[in-house]
Design an enzyme around this catalytic site. Structure first.
Site, mmCIF file in Angstrom:
data_model
loop_
_atom_site.group_PDB
_atom_site.id
_atom_site.type_symbol
_atom_site.label_atom_id
_atom_site.label_comp_id
_atom_site.label_asym_id
_atom_site.label_seq_id
_atom_site.Cartn_x
_atom_site.Cartn_y
_atom_site.Cartn_z
ATOM 1 N N SER A 1 0.802 -1.227 0.000
ATOM 2 C CA SER A 1 0.000 0.000 0.000
ATOM 3 C C SER A 1 0.835 1.278 0.000
ATOM 4 C CB SER A 1 -0.958 0.027 1.195
ATOM 5 O OG SER A 1 -0.246 0.245 2.398
ATOM 6 N N LYS B 1 1.198 4.605 6.830
ATOM 7 C CA LYS B 1 0.511 5.491 5.892
ATOM 8 C C LYS B 1 1.161 6.871 5.898
ATOM 9 C CE LYS B 1 -2.510 2.279 5.063
ATOM 10 N NZ LYS B 1 -2.496 1.567 3.772
#
Length: 198
Positions: free
Chosen positions: A61, A107
């Protein structure tokens, strides 16, 4: 009265200490070692809990910035200061708390408290201005995201991999409380050939 010869006196001076004294000395040394080990364990625990730790990237991701299997140096002081800026890479607790296999997510912070964020035509906008995201290699393929204002004490995070369905992030679970931040990813430390700051 018996007299002691000089030779006998010298021999007694060179005799080893009594057994009880030896055992006491060994016990004292063992206690010193034990205290040193306990002190070292406490220091390591405090450093790991409050200062830094290493974390392994799992998944894709955060591509192209981070690759699966890379090790990150995580600065945990941010948990105390609460100081997080747009563009920084952070490790957060998995928001639902149900994914035991992946309890933490890596993230990028794209918006902080008070910011209005939206996605239009594959591009990220913060407070009405397009964000130049040099760390990505694709436009945002997941479609439009309506304007959303980040609440006080929270951040909005996204993965750098902007291909369709490539990142589970704030577009799915909403903004993240600062208290859910485990730390700030500052360096890639392994493999050694990829050592660099983030």
């Amino acid at each position: 009265m018996d007299s002691m010869s000089p030779k006998k006196a010298n021999r007694e001076l060179l005799d080893p200490p009594l057994r009880g004294e030896t055992e006491s000395s060994l016990l004292h040394e063992a206690l010193d070692w034990f205290k040193s080990i306990i002190f070292a364990v406490v220091v390591v625990f405090l450093l790991h809990h409050f200062i830094f730790h290493l974390s392994t990237v799992k998944g894709t991701s955060m591509q192209p910035t981070l690759e699966d299997g890379e090790w990150l140096f995580i600065n945990k002081i941010v948990r105390i200061t609460g100081s997080v800026q747009r563009g920084e890479v952070v490790v957060i607790q998995e928001p639902t708390g149900t994914d035991k296999a992946h309890p933490f997510l890596v993230k990028r912070v794209v918006a902080v408290a008070g910011d209005e964020i939206s996605v239009r035509s594959g591009k990220l906008y913060v407070n009405g201005e397009e964000v130049k995201e040099t760390y990505t290699d694709a436009v945002i393929e997941d479609g439009r995201f309506e304007p959303y204002t980040v609440a006080k004490g929270q951040i909005f995070v996204m993965g750098d991999n902007r291909h369709r369905n490539a990142s589970y992030d704030s577009r799915s679970f909403g903004s993240v409380p600062l208290t859910d931040i485990e730390g700030k990813a500052q360096w890639i430390v392994w493999p050694l050939g990829k050592w660099r700051s983030l």
